[in-house]
Design an enzyme around this catalytic site. Structure first.
Site, PDB file in Angstrom:
ATOM      1  CG  HIS A   1      50.259 -79.782 110.387  1.00 27.77           C
ATOM      2  ND1 HIS A   1      49.422 -79.098 111.231  1.00 27.77           N
ATOM      3  CD2 HIS A   1      50.191 -79.126 109.209  1.00 27.77           C
ATOM      4  CE1 HIS A   1      48.880 -78.077 110.589  1.00 27.77           C
ATOM      5  NE2 HIS A   1      49.327 -78.078 109.360  1.00 27.77           N
TER       6      HIS A   1
ATOM      7  CG  HIS B   1      44.311 -78.184 107.742  1.00 26.25           C
ATOM      8  ND1 HIS B   1      44.738 -79.057 108.704  1.00 26.25           N
ATOM      9  CD2 HIS B   1      45.320 -77.287 107.591  1.00 26.25           C
ATOM     10  CE1 HIS B   1      45.961 -78.724 109.113  1.00 26.25           C
ATOM     11  NE2 HIS B   1      46.328 -77.648 108.462  1.00 26.25           N
TER      12      HIS B   1
ATOM     13  CG  HIS C   1      53.423 -72.963 106.302  1.00 26.72           C
ATOM     14  ND1 HIS C   1      53.400 -72.976 107.678  1.00 26.72           N
ATOM     15  CD2 HIS C   1      52.343 -73.700 105.917  1.00 26.72           C
ATOM     16  CE1 HIS C   1      52.365 -73.702 108.095  1.00 26.72           C
ATOM     17  NE2 HIS C   1      51.702 -74.135 107.056  1.00 26.72           N
TER      18      HIS C   1
HETATM   19  C1  DHB Z   1      50.980 -77.222 103.441  1.00 26.71           C
HETATM   20  C2  DHB Z   1      51.225 -76.940 104.782  1.00 26.71           C
HETATM   21  C3  DHB Z   1      50.199 -76.978 105.706  1.00 26.71           C
HETATM   22  O1  DHB Z   1      50.360 -76.647 107.013  1.00 26.71           O
HETATM   23  C4  DHB Z   1      48.945 -77.340 105.324  1.00 26.71           C
HETATM   24  O2  DHB Z   1      48.007 -77.470 106.273  1.00 26.71           O
HETATM   25  C5  DHB Z   1      48.673 -77.601 103.982  1.00 26.71           C
HETATM   26  C6  DHB Z   1      49.698 -77.538 103.049  1.00 26.71           C
HETATM   27  C7  DHB Z   1      52.095 -77.203 102.449  1.00 26.71           C
HETATM   28  O3  DHB Z   1      53.207 -76.830 102.778  1.00 26.71           O
HETATM   29  O4  DHB Z   1      51.892 -77.618 101.312  1.00 26.71           O
HETATM   30 FE    FE Z   2      48.306 -76.656 108.224  1.00 30.49          FE
END
Ligand code: DHB
Ligand code: FE
Length: 284
Positions: free
Chosen positions: A12, A59, A197
């Site tokens: 996302h 978030h 990530h």
């Molecule tokens: C990023 C990825 C995410 O899942 C998020 O919620 C905020 C930022 C990113 O890769 O920058």
């Molecule tokens: Fe996220």
């Protein structure tokens, strides 16, 4: 009765929403990401459900540290687009399905999962970016999402987070709830977030391709084994935000017990700081 026809899984990344909204989707960097969704947009046009049950995480836009529901089901008729600091994304508000949402809440809570009922909630990139990836960008003024969406928010932002096992079993309870709704609705369950990530600290930028590939393999073929993976393994191997992947187990648990058809599989690095993963599974 209602039934679950398919599940969709996708990352996302907020920068994907920004690329679409700012007209950058044709740039070579983003083309490599959006190419993985060309099949999916056509697939969704051919397989438009009556309702999407969309599992995602907020978030800190709808919920702050003041109040952190582990599982929150959106029962409203409409959900506005959250302002995440740059104004709301220029996409349509999300229409809900209060009757089905209330029925799922009743059934799942009686099955011992404590859901928070939410009657007013803005939805952030966790929900709108998957919709944009699957539905495309709105033509100005005359666009609505293709069907009602029930937002289902999971806390994967602030510890303690729910286990993969609990998420998988919750998916099964959601399946039972949908299948006992007295209307012939086709429902898709979407699991979003991930893949590997980490956005902060010394390991910021971490990507683990081997973990991601194994996760996708197991999600397809051995979800009950994958459901046993402890939360700490996600964080260690897939990064602090890799824990978002437990939400995919809710969608997988909502699928039938026999093997699904893999309609589409895509994986690409990078999109912003994130590995992008995407699957479409059809019930057989
Ligand atoms: C990023 C990825 C995410 O899942 C998020 O919620 C905020 C930022 C990113 O890769 O920058
Ligand atoms: Fe996220």
């Amino acid at each position: 009765m209602a039934r679950i026809t398919a599940s969709v899984y996708t990352s996302h990344v907020p920068a994907i929403g920004a690329a679409l909204d700012l007209g950058k989707s044709g740039e070579p960097y983003w083309q490599k990401v959006f190419a993985g969704y060309e099949f999916s947009k056509q697939w969704l046009r051919n397989n438009t459900p009556d309702v999407i049950f969309l599992v995602y995480n907020d978030h800190a836009n709808a919920f702050s540290l003041d109040l952190i529901p582990t599982f929150a089901i959106g029962c409203a008729a409409e959900f506005p687009i959250a302002d995440e600091g740059w104004g709301p994304r220029p996409v349509p508000a999300v229409k809900g399905h209060p009757e089905l949402a209330a029925h799922i809440a009743q059934s799942v809570i009686q099955d011992d999962f404590d859901l928070t009922i939410v009657n007013k909630m803005p939805v952030d990139h966790g929900l709108t970016v998957p919709l944009s990836l699957m539905c495309g960008q709105p033509a100005a003024g005359k666009f609505a999402w293709p069907c009602p969406v029930i937002p289902f928010a999971v806390n994967v932002v602030q510890y303690p987070v729910p286990s993969g096992r609990r998420c998988y079993n919750l998916g099964r309870a959601i399946r039972k709830a949908v299948e006992s709704f007295d209307a012939p609705l086709k429902v898709q369950v979407w699991g979003t977030g991930g893949m590997s990530h980490q956005l902060q600290g010394p390991r910021a930028g971490l990507i683990n391709r081997e973990f991601d590939a194994a996760f996708l393999d197991q999600l397809i073929a051995a979800p009950e084994v994958l459901a046993q993976k402890p939360h700490i393994d996600y964080v260690r191997e897939a990064g602090s935000e890799g824990i978002e992947l437990v939400m995919w187990l809710i969608a997988r648990g909502a699928m039938n017990d026999n093997s699904p058809k893999v309609a589409h599989r895509f994986y690409h690095v990078p999109a912003s700081n994130t590995a992008v993963g995407h699957l479409i599974l059809e019930n057989t």
